[in-house]
Design an enzyme around this catalytic site. Sequence first.
Site, short mmCIF file in Angstrom:
data_model
loop_
_atom_site.label_atom_id
_atom_site.label_comp_id
_atom_site.label_asym_id
_atom_site.label_seq_id
_atom_site.Cartn_x
_atom_site.Cartn_y
_atom_site.Cartn_z
N GLN A 93 62.53 42.54 36.79
CA GLN A 93 62.18 40.89 36.88
C GLN A 93 61.99 40.13 35.72
O GLN A 93 61.79 38.97 35.84
CB GLN A 93 61.06 40.90 37.98
CG GLN A 93 61.25 41.20 39.39
CD GLN A 93 59.82 41.45 40.09
OE1 GLN A 93 59.62 40.43 40.92
NE2 GLN A 93 59.40 42.46 40.16
N ASP A 96 62.11 39.40 29.41
CA ASP A 96 61.90 39.86 28.02
C ASP A 96 62.98 40.87 27.66
O ASP A 96 64.09 41.42 28.66
CB ASP A 96 60.52 40.38 27.80
CG ASP A 96 60.22 41.83 28.66
OD1 ASP A 96 60.94 42.79 28.45
OD2 ASP A 96 59.10 41.85 29.24
N HIS A 111 66.10 38.21 37.08
CA HIS A 111 65.59 36.94 36.90
C HIS A 111 65.90 36.16 35.65
O HIS A 111 65.50 35.22 35.17
CB HIS A 111 63.96 36.92 37.03
CG HIS A 111 63.63 37.20 38.50
ND1 HIS A 111 62.36 37.33 38.70
CD2 HIS A 111 64.20 37.15 39.55
CE1 HIS A 111 62.05 37.50 40.06
NE2 HIS A 111 63.23 37.48 40.56
N SER A 173 53.54 42.55 41.39
CA SER A 173 52.40 42.07 42.10
C SER A 173 52.87 42.20 43.44
O SER A 173 52.07 41.95 44.45
CB SER A 173 52.06 40.80 41.85
OG SER A 173 52.59 39.63 42.04
N LEU A 198 48.73 48.57 38.09
CA LEU A 198 47.45 48.46 37.43
C LEU A 198 46.53 48.57 39.09
O LEU A 198 45.27 48.89 39.05
CB LEU A 198 47.11 47.25 36.73
CG LEU A 198 45.85 47.18 36.18
CD1 LEU A 198 45.63 48.44 34.99
CD2 LEU A 198 45.68 45.98 35.16
N ALA A 215 50.36 50.90 32.85
CA ALA A 215 51.72 51.47 33.05
C ALA A 215 51.86 52.29 31.58
O ALA A 215 52.54 53.35 31.87
CB ALA A 215 52.50 50.49 32.70
C1 BJW Z 1 49.90 46.13 35.24
C2 BJW Z 1 49.36 45.98 33.86
C3 BJW Z 1 49.58 47.19 32.96
C4 BJW Z 1 49.06 43.97 35.05
N1 BJW Z 1 50.22 48.12 33.96
N2 BJW Z 1 50.53 47.06 35.85
C5 BJW Z 1 58.24 32.02 51.77
C6 BJW Z 1 58.17 33.33 51.95
C7 BJW Z 1 58.96 34.42 51.29
C8 BJW Z 1 60.04 33.95 50.32
C9 BJW Z 1 59.82 32.49 49.75
C10 BJW Z 1 59.17 31.51 50.71
N3 BJW Z 1 59.37 30.48 49.99
C11 BJW Z 1 60.10 30.58 48.98
C12 BJW Z 1 60.59 31.93 49.01
C13 BJW Z 1 61.44 32.42 47.93
C14 BJW Z 1 61.02 32.68 46.80
C15 BJW Z 1 59.46 33.50 46.54
O1 BJW Z 1 59.57 34.46 46.61
N4 BJW Z 1 58.42 32.49 46.68
C16 BJW Z 1 57.25 33.06 46.74
C17 BJW Z 1 56.17 32.66 45.94
C18 BJW Z 1 56.70 33.21 48.16
N5 BJW Z 1 61.87 33.30 45.83
C19 BJW Z 1 62.88 32.80 45.21
O2 BJW Z 1 62.98 31.38 45.44
C20 BJW Z 1 63.89 33.60 44.53
N6 BJW Z 1 65.19 33.16 44.98
C21 BJW Z 1 65.71 33.44 46.26
O3 BJW Z 1 64.66 34.07 47.10
O4 BJW Z 1 66.83 33.09 46.48
C22 BJW Z 1 67.34 33.27 47.81
C23 BJW Z 1 68.20 34.47 47.84
C24 BJW Z 1 67.79 35.86 47.64
C25 BJW Z 1 68.62 36.93 47.68
C26 BJW Z 1 69.98 36.80 47.84
C27 BJW Z 1 70.49 35.50 48.20
C28 BJW Z 1 69.61 34.39 48.24
C29 BJW Z 1 63.87 33.40 43.10
C30 BJW Z 1 62.66 33.66 42.32
C31 BJW Z 1 62.64 33.45 40.88
C32 BJW Z 1 61.54 33.94 40.23
N7 BJW Z 1 61.20 33.36 38.84
C33 BJW Z 1 59.96 33.88 38.26
C34 BJW Z 1 59.74 32.73 37.02
C35 BJW Z 1 60.76 32.59 36.00
C36 BJW Z 1 60.47 31.59 35.16
C37 BJW Z 1 59.34 31.88 34.04
O5 BJW Z 1 59.67 32.97 33.30
O6 BJW Z 1 58.57 31.37 33.61
O7 BJW Z 1 60.26 35.21 37.69
S1 BJW Z 1 58.70 33.84 39.06
C38 BJW Z 1 57.73 34.91 38.18
O8 BJW Z 1 57.54 35.83 39.18
C39 BJW Z 1 58.90 35.68 37.27
C40 BJW Z 1 58.59 37.17 37.61
O9 BJW Z 1 59.59 37.77 37.39
C41 BJW Z 1 58.21 37.06 38.94
C42 BJW Z 1 57.31 38.54 39.55
O10 BJW Z 1 56.21 38.41 39.07
P1 BJW Z 1 55.77 39.76 38.59
O11 BJW Z 1 56.73 40.34 37.63
O12 BJW Z 1 55.40 40.66 39.97
O13 BJW Z 1 54.51 39.48 37.76
P2 BJW Z 1 52.83 39.14 38.36
O14 BJW Z 1 51.97 38.60 37.25
O15 BJW Z 1 52.95 38.66 39.59
O16 BJW Z 1 52.19 40.77 38.53
C43 BJW Z 1 51.94 41.56 37.68
C44 BJW Z 1 51.44 42.83 38.23
O17 BJW Z 1 51.33 43.85 37.00
C45 BJW Z 1 50.10 42.89 38.62
O18 BJW Z 1 50.21 43.53 40.11
C46 BJW Z 1 49.37 43.55 37.82
O19 BJW Z 1 48.15 44.12 38.54
C47 BJW Z 1 50.06 44.34 37.10
N8 BJW Z 1 49.64 44.77 35.76
N9 BJW Z 1 48.74 44.62 33.80
C48 BJW Z 1 50.45 48.10 34.99
N10 BJW Z 1 49.04 47.37 32.15
#
Ligand code: BJW
Length: 230
Positions: A93, A96, A111, A173, A198, A215
């Site tokens: 996701q 980078d 993403h 997360s 984590l 990690a």
């Molecule tokens: C460590 C650590 C260490 C810390 N060691 N661990 C209602 C219900 C369900 C879904 C939806 C809804 N309303 C809307 C939706 C859909 C929506 C969605 O999911 N929204 C939610 C907020 C509810 N999703 C979308 O819109 C997606 N598109 C979609 O669904 O299209 C429809 C479709 C799908 C499939 C087929 C056909 C059609 C698009 C999502 C785009 C996400 N983009 C982003 C932002 C990019 C912009 C930017 O870069 O600024 O991508 S969002 C952001 O979150 C980014 C990430 O990739 C993504 C995930 O975050 P991630 O990686 O999990 O990070 P964190 O910070 O949340 O977690 C980090 C974790 O690491 C933590 O757990 C820490 O504990 C841990 N950690 N240090 C190990 N050292």
Amino acid sequence: MTIPKIVILTGAGISAESGLSTFRAQNGLWEGHNVDDVATYEGYKRDPIAVHRFYNMLRNKLQDSNVRPNAAHYALAELERKLGSDNVLIVTQNVDNLHEKAGSKNIIHMHGELLKVRNEQTGQVIDWYNDIDYNQNKLIRPHIVWFGEIPLQMDEIYDALLHADYFISIGTSGNVYPAAGFVQIANQSGAKTVELNLEPSLGENSFHTKIYGPASQIVPKFFKQLVSEK
Ligand code: BJW
């Protein structure tokens, strides 16, 4: 020896120890920014200059010489070298390039990628390392999947999940779909599912095995053990 098919989902947590902020932590990436402003197409259309400023900042940060892969990225690259690219797929996701820098080859950036831009009219994607100046070129946008947009290469990802022996989720997360739902698909496919994070993610109950810690420590250890068992 039968070589297992391994699908690895990575999130911001794998790059945290490389100096890149996660999204949802205190002082996370969006600190001071409204998510709807910088991570939706509507926000981009409202104020493209502000959104470019945000991604220009992230693009510069990524190219800082202090931002380097950590032991977790290297462990995944080593796994691919050992088991072969046909058997190890990283679905990240992250926008980078730290998996590439560590030497991984079989990677899907679901993403998008910070070091690429897309022409809004033609859809053409090209490498891009510098700031984007909206006043110079109004047609290029960051090659980033924003909320409400369809993630990339979904057919390939679903196909890999259907054939996986292992699904391993690292540093995410579980807040964002469709990635947060991959563990369910992998479970239905009969894969062994593992969470390395984590702390417990929102989807922790769906995983067969869970290991918590930084990690850079738990990922190399887990894969060393997995490979020694095969
Ligand atoms: C460590 C650590 C260490 C810390 N060691 N661990 C209602 C219900 C369900 C879904 C939806 C809804 N309303 C809307 C939706 C859909 C929506 C969605 O999911 N929204 C939610 C907020 C509810 N999703 C979308 O819109 C997606 N598109 C979609 O669904 O299209 C429809 C479709 C799908 C499939 C087929 C056909 C059609 C698009 C999502 C785009 C996400 N983009 C982003 C932002 C990019 C912009 C930017 O870069 O600024 O991508 S969002 C952001 O979150 C980014 C990430 O990739 C993504 C995930 O975050 P991630 O990686 O999990 O990070 P964190 O910070 O949340 O977690 C980090 C974790 O690491 C933590 O757990 C820490 O504990 C841990 N950690 N240090 C190990 N050292």
